[in-house]
Design an enzyme around this catalytic site. Structure first.
Site, mmCIF file in Angstrom:
data_model
loop_
_atom_site.group_PDB
_atom_site.id
_atom_site.type_symbol
_atom_site.label_atom_id
_atom_site.label_comp_id
_atom_site.label_asym_id
_atom_site.label_seq_id
_atom_site.Cartn_x
_atom_site.Cartn_y
_atom_site.Cartn_z
ATOM 1 N N ARG A 166 -3.906 6.555 0.684
ATOM 2 C CA ARG A 166 -4.472 7.772 1.283
ATOM 3 C C ARG A 166 -3.536 8.546 2.195
ATOM 4 O O ARG A 166 -3.801 9.691 2.528
ATOM 5 C CB ARG A 166 -5.753 7.410 2.055
ATOM 6 C CG ARG A 166 -6.925 7.127 1.144
ATOM 7 C CD ARG A 166 -7.995 6.349 1.860
ATOM 8 N NE ARG A 166 -7.509 5.026 2.200
ATOM 9 C CZ ARG A 166 -8.235 4.094 2.790
ATOM 10 N NH1 ARG A 166 -9.463 4.354 3.150
ATOM 11 N NH2 ARG A 166 -7.723 2.909 3.050
ATOM 12 N N ARG B 35 -7.200 10.814 -6.584
ATOM 13 C CA ARG B 35 -8.422 10.023 -6.378
ATOM 14 C C ARG B 35 -9.657 10.915 -6.531
ATOM 15 O O ARG B 35 -10.650 10.516 -7.138
ATOM 16 C CB ARG B 35 -8.398 9.404 -4.986
ATOM 17 C CG ARG B 35 -9.525 8.431 -4.727
ATOM 18 C CD ARG B 35 -9.636 8.171 -3.234
ATOM 19 N NE ARG B 35 -10.496 7.069 -2.897
ATOM 20 C CZ ARG B 35 -11.829 7.107 -2.926
ATOM 21 N NH1 ARG B 35 -12.452 8.204 -3.324
ATOM 22 N NH2 ARG B 35 -12.531 6.045 -2.582
ATOM 23 N N ARG C 53 0.824 -1.215 0.000
ATOM 24 C CA ARG C 53 0.000 0.000 0.000
ATOM 25 C C ARG C 53 0.858 1.265 0.000
ATOM 26 O O ARG C 53 0.502 2.267 0.633
ATOM 27 C CB ARG C 53 -0.932 0.039 1.202
ATOM 28 C CG ARG C 53 -2.061 -0.942 1.152
ATOM 29 C CD ARG C 53 -3.205 -0.401 0.301
ATOM 30 N NE ARG C 53 -4.234 -1.407 0.170
ATOM 31 C CZ ARG C 53 -5.356 -1.417 0.879
ATOM 32 N NH1 ARG C 53 -5.604 -0.489 1.746
ATOM 33 N NH2 ARG C 53 -6.225 -2.376 0.690
ATOM 34 N N TYR D 10 -14.501 -12.184 0.161
ATOM 35 C CA TYR D 10 -15.240 -10.934 -0.094
ATOM 36 C C TYR D 10 -16.457 -11.184 -0.975
ATOM 37 O O TYR D 10 -17.520 -10.603 -0.777
ATOM 38 C CB TYR D 10 -14.323 -9.894 -0.754
ATOM 39 C CG TYR D 10 -13.292 -9.342 0.204
ATOM 40 C CD1 TYR D 10 -13.609 -8.286 1.062
ATOM 41 C CD2 TYR D 10 -12.009 -9.877 0.278
ATOM 42 C CE1 TYR D 10 -12.666 -7.781 1.952
ATOM 43 C CE2 TYR D 10 -11.064 -9.389 1.162
ATOM 44 C CZ TYR D 10 -11.398 -8.338 2.005
ATOM 45 O OH TYR D 10 -10.474 -7.848 2.890
ATOM 46 N N ASP E 92 -6.712 -3.188 -7.460
ATOM 47 C CA ASP E 92 -7.214 -3.803 -6.237
ATOM 48 C C ASP E 92 -7.498 -5.273 -6.503
ATOM 49 O O ASP E 92 -7.796 -5.657 -7.635
ATOM 50 C CB ASP E 92 -8.494 -3.103 -5.760
ATOM 51 C CG ASP E 92 -8.790 -3.462 -4.313
ATOM 52 O OD1 ASP E 92 -8.230 -2.812 -3.413
ATOM 53 O OD2 ASP E 92 -9.541 -4.426 -4.073
HETATM 54 O O1 CP3 Z 1 0.006 0.406 -3.229
HETATM 55 C C1 CP3 Z 1 -0.417 -0.758 -3.333
HETATM 56 O O2 CP3 Z 1 -0.200 -1.640 -2.473
HETATM 57 C C2 CP3 Z 1 -1.143 -1.163 -4.602
HETATM 58 C C3 CP3 Z 1 -2.562 -1.115 -4.604
HETATM 59 C C4 CP3 Z 1 -3.408 -2.043 -3.742
HETATM 60 C C5 CP3 Z 1 -4.636 -1.621 -3.175
HETATM 61 N N1 CP3 Z 1 -5.237 -2.683 -2.595
HETATM 62 C C6 CP3 Z 1 -5.159 -0.248 -3.249
HETATM 63 C C7 CP3 Z 1 -6.285 0.152 -2.385
HETATM 64 C C8 CP3 Z 1 -3.257 -3.389 -3.427
HETATM 65 C C9 CP3 Z 1 -2.101 -4.324 -3.736
HETATM 66 C C10 CP3 Z 1 -4.434 -3.796 -2.713
HETATM 67 C C11 CP3 Z 1 -4.670 -5.162 -2.249
HETATM 68 C C12 CP3 Z 1 -5.879 -5.471 -1.473
HETATM 69 N N2 CP3 Z 1 -7.138 -4.939 -1.636
HETATM 70 C C13 CP3 Z 1 -5.948 -6.466 -0.470
HETATM 71 C C14 CP3 Z 1 -4.823 -7.381 -0.066
HETATM 72 C C15 CP3 Z 1 -3.811 -6.726 0.812
HETATM 73 C C16 CP3 Z 1 -4.327 -6.308 2.160
HETATM 74 O O3 CP3 Z 1 -4.336 -5.094 2.412
HETATM 75 O O4 CP3 Z 1 -4.687 -7.185 2.969
HETATM 76 C C17 CP3 Z 1 -7.266 -6.490 0.022
HETATM 77 C C18 CP3 Z 1 -7.820 -7.386 1.105
HETATM 78 C C19 CP3 Z 1 -8.017 -5.522 -0.732
HETATM 79 C C20 CP3 Z 1 -9.471 -5.233 -0.642
HETATM 80 C C21 CP3 Z 1 -9.745 -3.841 -0.240
HETATM 81 N N3 CP3 Z 1 -9.451 -2.726 -1.023
HETATM 82 C C22 CP3 Z 1 -10.340 -3.380 0.958
HETATM 83 C C23 CP3 Z 1 -10.818 -4.287 2.091
HETATM 84 C C24 CP3 Z 1 -10.395 -1.991 0.879
HETATM 85 C C25 CP3 Z 1 -11.051 -1.065 1.897
HETATM 86 C C26 CP3 Z 1 -10.212 -0.883 3.089
HETATM 87 C C27 CP3 Z 1 -9.233 0.251 2.888
HETATM 88 O O5 CP3 Z 1 -8.048 0.062 3.149
HETATM 89 O O6 CP3 Z 1 -9.725 1.297 2.473
HETATM 90 C C28 CP3 Z 1 -9.797 -1.597 -0.343
HETATM 91 C C29 CP3 Z 1 -9.616 -0.213 -0.848
HETATM 92 C C30 CP3 Z 1 -8.266 0.196 -1.322
HETATM 93 N N4 CP3 Z 1 -7.424 -0.553 -2.092
HETATM 94 C C31 CP3 Z 1 -7.652 1.458 -1.109
HETATM 95 C C32 CP3 Z 1 -6.419 1.445 -1.771
HETATM 96 C C33 CP3 Z 1 -5.419 2.559 -1.881
HETATM 97 C C34 CP3 Z 1 -8.282 2.641 -0.391
HETATM 98 C C35 CP3 Z 1 -9.377 3.143 -1.248
HETATM 99 C C36 CP3 Z 1 -9.569 4.622 -1.245
HETATM 100 O O7 CP3 Z 1 -8.755 5.378 -1.813
HETATM 101 O O8 CP3 Z 1 -10.600 5.027 -0.709
#
Ligand code: CP3
Length: 358
Positions: free
Chosen positions: A39, A48, A35, A161, A85
């Site tokens: 944010r 975003r 990540r 999910y 994602d």
């Molecule tokens: O920078 C990076 O790592 C690359 C991008 C990336 C994102 N999600 C962006 C993201 C990667 C590799 C992921 C993987 C991901 N997504 C996982 C596996 C890794 C982990 O964190 O356990 C999972 C379970 C998800 C599913 C997911 N995506 C959830 C549960 C959420 C909401 C929770 C949260 O953190 O907001 C997301 C949203 C998400 N994915 C965001 C980002 C930057 C935030 C969204 C936003 O900008 O509002």
């Protein structure tokens, strides 16, 4: 046009991120952070907002490439990770998905074999195409020395999910379906295996030079189910990718798997093992060595919020433990939004300075 495989390979030889996979232990370990785009960065929040939503950001190659590059510009990490994602896969399969601001994902839950009829594996091309376009664009825009990591969620984690319809603390709905009707649940997992292979293959063809498989909820299953729903599907994905792209390393991240990670490594054939925050030092430092696997991890992301001496001390401990080994510095899970960006700068400096001194 993406670069040809031969041109991509000759350049890849200069990327220090890939050195551990060729058997080299670097004095300063390569580093990137899960990540790393997100944010906590003001420029991410701005892009975003411009995109008008998280999924729009994922499917707009120009903007997805921009947010991928933001942490590389700031910190010069050894690898960029494609901005996308893990839930892009269910979305491309046709399962309705929304990300409400600050709420996490919502999906129209799939609870039975009958519900699987709502998925269309033959229609993923349009949305995957946007992601591949982002990868190709990134390979052009990234500095030559920076590796590009592609990724997908592991079938088990993505299924949790899809079946729950949202994030959950116990993944109960997927576990219940898997116990009640293992053959039916296996159809969902099979669809995810096949779709993930298409998805990762496309990312490599577009220019990704390493892959990571995120299995965030691997730790929620007992032994037999861990084998069937985590290890077996991952093994099938790894085998298919190795057949097509034998030189592209694959990192598995079976979060929460603990001692079962050893079994996971030997059975799936991954080249690297992502270690979460709780992975015991004897496993990080010794146990994986017999498996000849690159170890990645595992600073607590909350120490990156704290910063200061508490963070520095733990960073030094990890570097000492992994000194002389094939190691990639990372966190034990993703960066959290409240992380001060200056703490990330301090971390990068610490990892690189320590290496210098060693
Ligand atoms: O920078 C990076 O790592 C690359 C991008 C990336 C994102 N999600 C962006 C993201 C990667 C590799 C992921 C993987 C991901 N997504 C996982 C596996 C890794 C982990 O964190 O356990 C999972 C379970 C998800 C599913 C997911 N995506 C959830 C549960 C959420 C909401 C929770 C949260 O953190 O907001 C997301 C949203 C998400 N994915 C965001 C980002 C930057 C935030 C969204 C936003 O900008 O509002």
């Amino acid at each position: 046009m993406p670069p040809s495989t031969t041109a991509a390979n000759s350049k890849a030889a200069h990327r220090r991120f890939l050195a551990p996979f060729r058997g080299e232990a670097l004095a300063i370990p390569p580093m990137w952070l899960m990540r790393q785009a997100g944010r906590y960065l003001p420029e991410y929040r701005e892009t975003r907002a411009k995109a008008g939503g998280f999924l729009k950001l994922c499917y707009t190659p120009e903007l997805a490439a921009e947010v991928t590059l933001q942490p590389i510009r700031r910190y010069g990490f050894d690898a960029a990770i494609l901005f996308s994602d893990i839930l892009v896969v269910p979305d491309a399969l046709g399962q309705k998905l929304t990300f409400a601001e600050g709420e996490g994902p919502r999906l129209e839950a799939i609870r039975s074999v009958a519900d699987l009829g709502r998925l269309s594996p033959e229609k993923t091309g349009e949305k995957f195409g946007k992601v591949f376009e982002t990868v190709a664009r990134l390979r052009q825009d990234l500095p030559d020395e920076t590796a590009l990591i592609g990724f997908c969620g592991a079938p088990w984690t993505v299924a949790t999910y899809m079946v729950q319809g949202e994030g959950s603390t116990d993944q109960a709905e997927a576990r219940l379906w898997a116990y009640r009707d293992p053959d039916g649940f296996a159809s969902l997992i099979d669809t995810l295996v096949d779709t993930s292979i298409v998805y990762l293959d496309g990312q490599v063809k577009a220019g990704a030079d390493c892959l990571q498989i995120f299995d965030t909820w691997a730790g929620s299953l007992p032994d037999t189910e861990f084998d069937r729903w985590v290890v077996e599907p991952t093994k099938r994905i790894v085998e298919a990718l190795k057949e097509r792209h034998p030189t592209v390393p694959i990192i598995g991240f079976p979060r929460g798997a603990g001692a079962s990670s050893l079994w996971y490594v030997s059975e799936t054939g991954v080249d690297g093992i992502g270690c979460d925050t709780a992975m015991p030092p004897y496993m990080m430092g010794e146990a994986f060595e017999e498996e000849e696997v690159v170890v990645q991890g595992n600073l607590d992301p909350l120490l990156l919020v704290t910063g200061g001496d508490a963070m520095d001390e733990r960073v030094d401990e990890i570097l000492e433990l992994m000194d002389g080994k094939r190691f990639i510095f990372n966190l034990g899970h993703g960066i959290v939004p409240q992380t001060p960006p200056e703490n990330v700068a301090r971390l990068v400096e610490r990892v690189r300075r320590q290496g210098d001194a060693a």
